[in-house]
Design a protein around this motif. Structure first.
Motif, PDB file in Angstrom:
ATOM      1  N   PHE A   1       0.819  -1.213   0.000  1.00  0.00           N
ATOM      2  CA  PHE A   1       0.000   0.000   0.000  1.00  0.00           C
ATOM      3  C   PHE A   1       0.854   1.266   0.000  1.00  0.00           C
ATOM      4  N   SER A   2       0.415   2.248  -0.761  1.00  0.00           N
ATOM      5  CA  SER A   2       1.077   3.547  -0.753  1.00  0.00           C
ATOM      6  C   SER A   2       0.877   4.228   0.600  1.00  0.00           C
ATOM      7  N   PRO A   3       1.923   4.879   1.132  1.00  0.00           N
ATOM      8  CA  PRO A   3       1.766   5.620   2.399  1.00  0.00           C
ATOM      9  C   PRO A   3       0.755   6.751   2.317  1.00  0.00           C
ATOM     10  N   ARG A   4       0.327   7.126   1.110  1.00  0.00           N
ATOM     11  CA  ARG A   4      -0.644   8.221   0.977  1.00  0.00           C
ATOM     12  C   ARG A   4      -1.987   7.874   1.620  1.00  0.00           C
ATOM     13  N   TYR A   5      -2.217   6.587   1.922  1.00  0.00           N
ATOM     14  CA  TYR A   5      -3.497   6.177   2.507  1.00  0.00           C
ATOM     15  C   TYR A   5      -3.393   5.929   4.011  1.00  0.00           C
ATOM     16  N   ALA A   6      -2.457   6.598   4.653  1.00  0.00           N
ATOM     17  CA  ALA A   6      -2.308   6.470   6.103  1.00  0.00           C
ATOM     18  C   ALA A   6      -3.540   7.042   6.793  1.00  0.00           C
ATOM     19  N   PRO A   7      -3.848   6.570   8.009  1.00  0.00           N
ATOM     20  CA  PRO A   7      -5.010   7.099   8.741  1.00  0.00           C
ATOM     21  C   PRO A   7      -4.948   8.614   8.873  1.00  0.00           C
ATOM     22  N   GLY A   8      -6.091   9.242   8.687  1.00  0.00           N
ATOM     23  CA  GLY A   8      -6.171  10.698   8.799  1.00  0.00           C
ATOM     24  C   GLY A   8      -6.158  11.410   7.471  1.00  0.00           C
ATOM     25  N   ASN A   9      -5.777  10.715   6.394  1.00  0.00           N
ATOM     26  CA  ASN A   9      -5.796  11.323   5.067  1.00  0.00           C
ATOM     27  C   ASN A   9      -7.197  11.256   4.463  1.00  0.00           C
ATOM     28  N   ASP A  10      -7.399  11.976   3.369  1.00  0.00           N
ATOM     29  CA  ASP A  10      -8.725  12.010   2.736  1.00  0.00           C
ATOM     30  C   ASP A  10      -9.198  10.606   2.370  1.00  0.00           C
ATOM     31  N   LEU A  11      -8.276   9.773   1.889  1.00  0.00           N
ATOM     32  CA  LEU A  11      -8.568   8.369   1.625  1.00  0.00           C
ATOM     33  C   LEU A  11      -7.684   7.526   2.531  1.00  0.00           C
ATOM     34  N   ASP A  12      -8.222   6.464   3.090  1.00  0.00           N
ATOM     35  CA  ASP A  12      -7.387   5.533   3.853  1.00  0.00           C
ATOM     36  C   ASP A  12      -7.672   4.107   3.403  1.00  0.00           C
ATOM     37  N   LEU A  13      -7.020   3.161   4.037  1.00  0.00           N
ATOM     38  CA  LEU A  13      -7.096   1.783   3.551  1.00  0.00           C
ATOM     39  C   LEU A  13      -8.491   1.186   3.676  1.00  0.00           C
ATOM     40  N   ARG A  14      -9.311   1.721   4.541  1.00  0.00           N
ATOM     41  CA  ARG A  14     -10.695   1.238   4.615  1.00  0.00           C
ATOM     42  C   ARG A  14     -11.427   1.516   3.301  1.00  0.00           C
ATOM     43  N   ASP A  15     -11.074   2.629   2.666  1.00  0.00           N
ATOM     44  CA  ASP A  15     -11.688   2.931   1.366  1.00  0.00           C
ATOM     45  C   ASP A  15     -11.240   1.921   0.309  1.00  0.00           C
ATOM     46  N   LEU A  16      -9.942   1.565   0.322  1.00  0.00           N
ATOM     47  CA  LEU A  16      -9.446   0.564  -0.630  1.00  0.00           C
ATOM     48  C   LEU A  16     -10.126  -0.776  -0.408  1.00  0.00           C
ATOM     49  N   LEU A  17     -10.342  -1.122   0.855  1.00  0.00           N
ATOM     50  CA  LEU A  17     -11.001  -2.391   1.165  1.00  0.00           C
ATOM     51  C   LEU A  17     -12.442  -2.394   0.647  1.00  0.00           C
ATOM     52  N   SER A  18     -13.147  -1.288   0.846  1.00  0.00           N
ATOM     53  CA  SER A  18     -14.528  -1.200   0.359  1.00  0.00           C
ATOM     54  C   SER A  18     -14.584  -1.298  -1.157  1.00  0.00           C
ATOM     55  N   GLU A  19     -13.646  -0.639  -1.830  1.00  0.00           N
ATOM     56  CA  GLU A  19     -13.609  -0.700  -3.297  1.00  0.00           C
ATOM     57  C   GLU A  19     -13.418  -2.134  -3.779  1.00  0.00           C
ATOM     58  N   ALA A  20     -12.489  -2.850  -3.142  1.00  0.00           N
ATOM     59  CA  ALA A  20     -12.208  -4.216  -3.568  1.00  0.00           C
ATOM     60  C   ALA A  20     -13.366  -5.150  -3.247  1.00  0.00           C
ATOM     61  N   ARG A  21     -13.937  -5.021  -2.068  1.00  0.00           N
ATOM     62  CA  ARG A  21     -15.021  -5.936  -1.670  1.00  0.00           C
ATOM     63  C   ARG A  21     -16.279  -5.744  -2.504  1.00  0.00           C
ATOM     64  N   ALA A  22     -16.438  -4.585  -3.111  1.00  0.00           N
ATOM     65  CA  ALA A  22     -17.579  -4.383  -4.002  1.00  0.00           C
ATOM     66  C   ALA A  22     -17.484  -5.291  -5.224  1.00  0.00           C
ATOM     67  N   ILE A  23     -16.267  -5.709  -5.555  1.00  0.00           N
ATOM     68  CA  ILE A  23     -16.035  -6.609  -6.695  1.00  0.00           C
ATOM     69  C   ILE A  23     -15.806  -8.039  -6.232  1.00  0.00           C
ATOM     70  N   PHE A  24     -14.978  -8.192  -5.193  1.00  0.00           N
ATOM     71  CA  PHE A  24     -14.622  -9.519  -4.694  1.00  0.00           C
ATOM     72  C   PHE A  24     -14.756  -9.508  -3.173  1.00  0.00           C
ATOM     73  N   PRO A  25     -15.883 -10.000  -2.646  1.00  0.00           N
ATOM     74  CA  PRO A  25     -16.163  -9.865  -1.206  1.00  0.00           C
ATOM     75  C   PRO A  25     -15.133 -10.524  -0.290  1.00  0.00           C
ATOM     76  N   HIS A  26     -14.496 -11.600  -0.731  1.00  0.00           N
ATOM     77  CA  HIS A  26     -13.557 -12.320   0.144  1.00  0.00           C
ATOM     78  C   HIS A  26     -12.172 -11.677   0.081  1.00  0.00           C
ATOM     79  N   THR A  27     -12.142 -10.405   0.433  1.00  0.00           N
ATOM     80  CA  THR A  27     -10.907  -9.618   0.385  1.00  0.00           C
ATOM     81  C   THR A  27     -10.570  -9.107   1.771  1.00  0.00           C
ATOM     82  N   ASP A  28      -9.282  -9.124   2.100  1.00  0.00           N
ATOM     83  CA  ASP A  28      -8.808  -8.526   3.344  1.00  0.00           C
ATOM     84  C   ASP A  28      -7.557  -7.705   3.081  1.00  0.00           C
ATOM     85  N   LEU A  29      -7.267  -6.803   4.008  1.00  0.00           N
ATOM     86  CA  LEU A  29      -6.045  -6.018   3.964  1.00  0.00           C
ATOM     87  C   LEU A  29      -4.960  -6.753   4.729  1.00  0.00           C
TER      88      LEU A  29
END
Length: 325
Positions: free
Chosen positions: A269-297
């Protein structure tokens, strides 16, 4: 077969994530196979319960520094900790030249044999229990993904049925367990497959980084129990991903879906998605699970026991597979 994530950041380390490295622990044979070895990997190993002396094979995806800067230091420390019988390395053609230069200029002398196997698509290692395949990915420099396959095993041997047939215990049981045909002293021919249950499919783990979405990643991942795929960027930063030939969260999910894998772990993961930024890893997880539900970080020190086909999956460390750090 157990997976331990040792580094899940891209490019540079952060306070909570080191750069790329992944360990696969083969418990039955007491070996560790390492995939990539970014700077600081040996410190990560020291903070885990993995034993450096158990490392037998190291697979390097490509020659970018965040995947290789820790390799020479680790090899030197392995030698100081007690020389192993040998270590086999797998990687690009430049890997051997790089290690020779590191050893020459740092005056490092390894007192154990090392063999460097150069990348080529197809099977690059196999024995009676496992085989490893690799294929070219799509990155700025030559990069390869890896597929580790556990051999299928014979089904469970029915001891009660063998006893009911009057087959005496002993070495013959071992032959029958392997599905072999055996002729008994009384002339009867027994087929081992008649005394064994259905074969137990071997587990399959695939590691794909660094790459943008590509057909080779899909082919390499086909039917895998676990796909570990880079997701450097959010879908909202797809232009950056295209420019830098890295994957977005949705690209990783599309590979998993197209390949029919059972479980996807995103990493790198790019450090640009660290907690507190406009986008964080929870957003990446939601994006992926919308396509493939069995996804984890993935996150550093996440340990995952790859389930046998009939068992439920098990994630250690308080089931934090979807944790964002």
């Amino acid at each position: 077969m157990e997976i331990v994530f040792l580094g899940t950041s891209s490019g540079v380390p952060t306070r909570s994530r080191n750069v790329s490295s992944l360990a696969v622990r083969l418990k039955q044979r007491g070996e560790i196979w390492l995939f990539d070895c970014g700077e600081g990997t040996q410190h990560q190993l020291l903070q885990s319960d993995l034993k450096v002396g158990r490392i037998r094979r190291i697979f390097i995806t490509h020659m970018h520094g965040d995947h290789v800067f820790g390799l020479m230091g680790l090899l030197a420390s392995i030698g100081l900790a007690g020389a192993p019988d040998r270590i086999d390395l797998y990687g690009p053609p430049q890997l051997e030249t790089y290690l020779d230069a590191c050893a020459r200029y740092s005056h490092t002398h390894l007192h154990y044999p090392i063999t460097v196997h150069k990348h080529k698509p197809g099977v690059i290692y196999e024995d009676e229990d496992y085989r490893v395949l690799c294929d070219r990915l799509d990155h700025r420099i030559p990069a390869y993904g890896y597929r580790v396959e556990e051999r299928d095993r014979p089904g469970r041997f029915d001891v009660a049925k063998a006893q009911a047939l009057g087959i005496p215990p002993g070495p013959v049981y071992g032959q029958l367990k392997l599905g072999q045909q055996v002729t008994l002293d009384d002339g009867r021919v027994i087929h081992g497959q008649d005394l064994c249950g259905d074969p137990q499919p071997g587990r399959k783990v695939v590691y794909c980084t660094d790459t943008i979405y590509c057909d080779n990643a899909v082919r390499l991942s086909e039917g895998a129990d676990v796909l570990i795929h880079e997701a450097t960027f959010s879908h909202r930063d797809a232009t950056l991903a295209q420019q830098r030939l890295h994957s977005t969260s949705t690209m990783a999910a599309q590979v998993a879906l197209a390949a029919g894998v059972k479980h996807l772990f995103m990493t790198h993961f790019s450090p640009r998605y660290a907690p507190g930024n406009d986008l964080d890893l929870r957003d990446l997880l939601s994006e992926a699970r919308a396509i493939f539900p069995h996804t984890d970080l993935a996150y550093d020190f996440l340990t995952y026991e790859v389930p046998k086909p009939s068992n439920a999956m098990a994630v250690s460390s308080s089931n934090e597979g979807s944790r964002s750090r």
